[in-house]
Design a protein around this motif. Structure first.
Motif, mmCIF file in Angstrom:
data_model
loop_
_atom_site.group_PDB
_atom_site.id
_atom_site.type_symbol
_atom_site.label_atom_id
_atom_site.label_comp_id
_atom_site.label_asym_id
_atom_site.label_seq_id
_atom_site.Cartn_x
_atom_site.Cartn_y
_atom_site.Cartn_z
ATOM 1 N N PRO A 41 -8.512 -16.133 -3.927
ATOM 2 C CA PRO A 41 -9.604 -16.502 -4.835
ATOM 3 C C PRO A 41 -9.953 -15.412 -5.840
ATOM 4 C CG PRO A 41 -10.463 -15.966 -2.668
ATOM 5 C CD PRO A 41 -8.974 -15.945 -2.549
ATOM 6 N N LEU A 42 -10.824 -15.774 -6.767
ATOM 7 C CA LEU A 42 -11.222 -14.858 -7.840
ATOM 8 C C LEU A 42 -11.851 -13.576 -7.322
ATOM 9 C CD1 LEU A 42 -12.697 -17.201 -10.607
ATOM 10 C CD2 LEU A 42 -10.754 -15.632 -10.842
ATOM 11 N N ASP A 43 -12.579 -13.667 -6.213
ATOM 12 C CA ASP A 43 -13.269 -12.477 -5.712
ATOM 13 C C ASP A 43 -12.384 -11.624 -4.805
ATOM 14 O OD1 ASP A 43 -13.175 -14.170 -3.556
ATOM 15 O OD2 ASP A 43 -15.321 -14.096 -3.107
ATOM 16 N N GLY A 44 -11.114 -11.984 -4.692
ATOM 17 C CA GLY A 44 -10.192 -11.221 -3.874
ATOM 18 C C GLY A 44 -9.376 -10.260 -4.724
ATOM 19 N N PRO A 45 -8.530 -9.452 -4.101
ATOM 20 C CA PRO A 45 -7.750 -8.467 -4.850
ATOM 21 C C PRO A 45 -6.609 -9.067 -5.669
ATOM 22 C CG PRO A 45 -7.172 -8.409 -2.523
ATOM 23 C CD PRO A 45 -8.343 -9.327 -2.642
ATOM 24 N N TRP A 46 -6.194 -10.313 -5.337
ATOM 25 C CA TRP A 46 -5.056 -10.922 -6.034
ATOM 26 C C TRP A 46 -5.406 -12.344 -6.466
ATOM 27 C CZ3 TRP A 46 -3.857 -9.377 -0.724
ATOM 28 C CH2 TRP A 46 -3.541 -8.015 -0.630
ATOM 29 N N PRO A 47 -6.309 -12.507 -7.444
ATOM 30 C CA PRO A 47 -6.680 -13.854 -7.891
ATOM 31 C C PRO A 47 -5.452 -14.647 -8.320
ATOM 32 C CG PRO A 47 -8.118 -12.193 -8.870
ATOM 33 C CD PRO A 47 -6.998 -11.456 -8.219
ATOM 34 N N ASP A 48 -5.353 -15.868 -7.825
ATOM 35 C CA ASP A 48 -4.153 -16.660 -8.086
ATOM 36 C C ASP A 48 -4.521 -18.142 -8.140
ATOM 37 O OD1 ASP A 48 -1.673 -17.819 -8.260
ATOM 38 O OD2 ASP A 48 -0.867 -16.930 -6.435
ATOM 39 N N PRO A 49 -4.674 -18.694 -9.358
ATOM 40 C CA PRO A 49 -5.054 -20.104 -9.482
ATOM 41 C C PRO A 49 -4.015 -21.084 -8.968
ATOM 42 C CG PRO A 49 -4.524 -19.163 -11.627
ATOM 43 C CD PRO A 49 -4.555 -18.032 -10.662
ATOM 44 N N ALA A 50 -2.799 -20.608 -8.685
ATOM 45 C CA ALA A 50 -1.764 -21.495 -8.134
ATOM 46 C C ALA A 50 -1.808 -21.553 -6.615
ATOM 47 C CB ALA A 50 -0.384 -21.017 -8.587
ATOM 48 N N ALA A 51 -2.624 -20.707 -5.989
ATOM 49 C CA ALA A 51 -2.657 -20.632 -4.525
ATOM 50 C C ALA A 51 -3.611 -21.669 -3.932
ATOM 51 C CB ALA A 51 -3.080 -19.233 -4.077
ATOM 52 N N HIS A 52 -3.291 -22.167 -2.747
ATOM 53 C CA HIS A 52 -4.176 -23.088 -2.039
ATOM 54 C C HIS A 52 -5.516 -22.445 -1.745
ATOM 55 C CE1 HIS A 52 -0.665 -25.666 -0.195
ATOM 56 N NE2 HIS A 52 -0.723 -25.722 -1.508
ATOM 57 N N SER A 53 -5.541 -21.123 -1.653
ATOM 58 C CA SER A 53 -6.741 -20.392 -1.270
ATOM 59 C C SER A 53 -7.636 -20.038 -2.453
ATOM 60 C CB SER A 53 -6.336 -19.091 -0.566
ATOM 61 O OG SER A 53 -5.426 -18.356 -1.373
ATOM 62 N N PHE A 54 -7.277 -20.452 -3.654
ATOM 63 C CA PHE A 54 -7.981 -20.000 -4.857
ATOM 64 C C PHE A 54 -9.466 -20.366 -4.842
ATOM 65 C CE2 PHE A 54 -9.032 -20.497 -9.489
ATOM 66 C CZ PHE A 54 -8.988 -19.145 -9.799
ATOM 67 N N ARG A 55 -9.801 -21.530 -4.291
ATOM 68 C CA ARG A 55 -11.200 -21.967 -4.281
ATOM 69 C C ARG A 55 -11.925 -21.581 -2.999
ATOM 70 N NH1 ARG A 55 -8.485 -25.510 -7.450
ATOM 71 N NH2 ARG A 55 -9.478 -26.046 -9.443
ATOM 72 N N GLY A 56 -11.324 -20.707 -2.231
ATOM 73 C CA GLY A 56 -11.966 -20.233 -1.015
ATOM 74 C C GLY A 56 -11.428 -20.890 0.233
ATOM 75 N N PRO A 57 -11.878 -20.415 1.394
ATOM 76 C CA PRO A 57 -11.338 -20.916 2.667
ATOM 77 C C PRO A 57 -11.764 -22.340 2.971
ATOM 78 C CG PRO A 57 -13.126 -19.365 3.057
ATOM 79 C CD PRO A 57 -12.852 -19.322 1.589
ATOM 80 N N THR A 58 -10.831 -23.103 3.543
ATOM 81 C CA THR A 58 -11.083 -24.461 4.014
ATOM 82 C C THR A 58 -10.397 -24.602 5.368
ATOM 83 O OG1 THR A 58 -9.069 -25.393 3.043
ATOM 84 C CG2 THR A 58 -11.033 -25.319 1.632
#
Length: 214
Positions: A41-58
């Motif tokens: 996600p954006l608040d992490g060290p490696w923001p990645d809009p292509a990742a499943h985790s981009f919008r946070g944990p689910t």
């Protein structure tokens, strides 16, 4: 080998570290010849809009948030099981997608799973685990394997890394396959010359080359 090796550096470093390693499920072992790195996600060290985790944990992607060395298995398009390995410190999202491999043990098992691909030949074998869905099918993984520790010898799915990363002269790199966001990020790596490496396909929803956020 242990998970600490995957936590050193960025997700692309972990991807290079996994490349050339061997993943084993039961009687089947596959040498990994193609991988893709994904961040968080954006608040992490490696923001990645292509990742499943981009919008946070689910409930679906929580394994991506660590600890490192855990298997992240998800269903793609309702039919393909894709295999990833988490690579960030506990609480930090990052993972490496296993895109393709060469079967090195359990050929008879994989042949039965990949029936219908034609008479067995070197060409047919090269395609058994080409692409993430085919790799998951060849390995016989299931959603029940999600979260398993691949560095635990008692785990049903184990990963053996090479003693040292493959030399950069035999590793290719380029954009990830089929992602519409961050489509130019060169986080895909493959073993040059391997017939099992998949072909690059850019998402039709991605911006033109050079116009995507890297």
């Amino acid at each position: 080998m242990n998970a600490v090796e995957l936590e050193i550096g960025e997700p692309d470093d972990a991807a290079r570290r996994i490349l050339g390693g061997t993943i084993t499920v039961g009687d089947v072992s596959v040498r990994i010849v193609e991988v893709e790195a994904y961040g968080g996600p954006l608040d992490g060290p490696w923001p990645d809009p292509a990742a499943h985790s981009f919008r946070g944990p689910t409930a679906r992607n929580e394994v991506m948030f660590g600890p490192a060395g855990r298997l992240y298995v998800y269903l793609s398009y309702g039919m393909h099981l894709c295999v990833n390995v988490s690579c960030g410190p506990d609480g930090t999202a990052a993972a490496v997608l296993l895109r393709a491999g060469e079967v090195v043990a359990g050929h008879h098992v994989v042949e039965s799973r990949r029936a219908g691909r034609g008479p067995r030949s070197a060409r047919v074998e090269a395609g058994w685990a080409r692409g993430p869905g085919n790799l998951g099918r060849a390995m016989g993984v299931s959603l029940e394997d999600n979260g398993k520790d691949v560095f635990d010898a008692s785990s049903p799915v184990t990963l053996d890394l090479l003693e040292r990363p493959l030399h950069e002269k035999i590793v290719g790199s380029g954009p990830r396959v089929g992602v519409s966001a961050a489509a130019d990020r060169p986080w895909r790596f493959w073993v040059l010359g391997s017939p099992s490496v998949s072909s690059y396909k850019r998402s039709p929803r991605a911006a033109a080359p050079g116009g995507s956020e890297a």
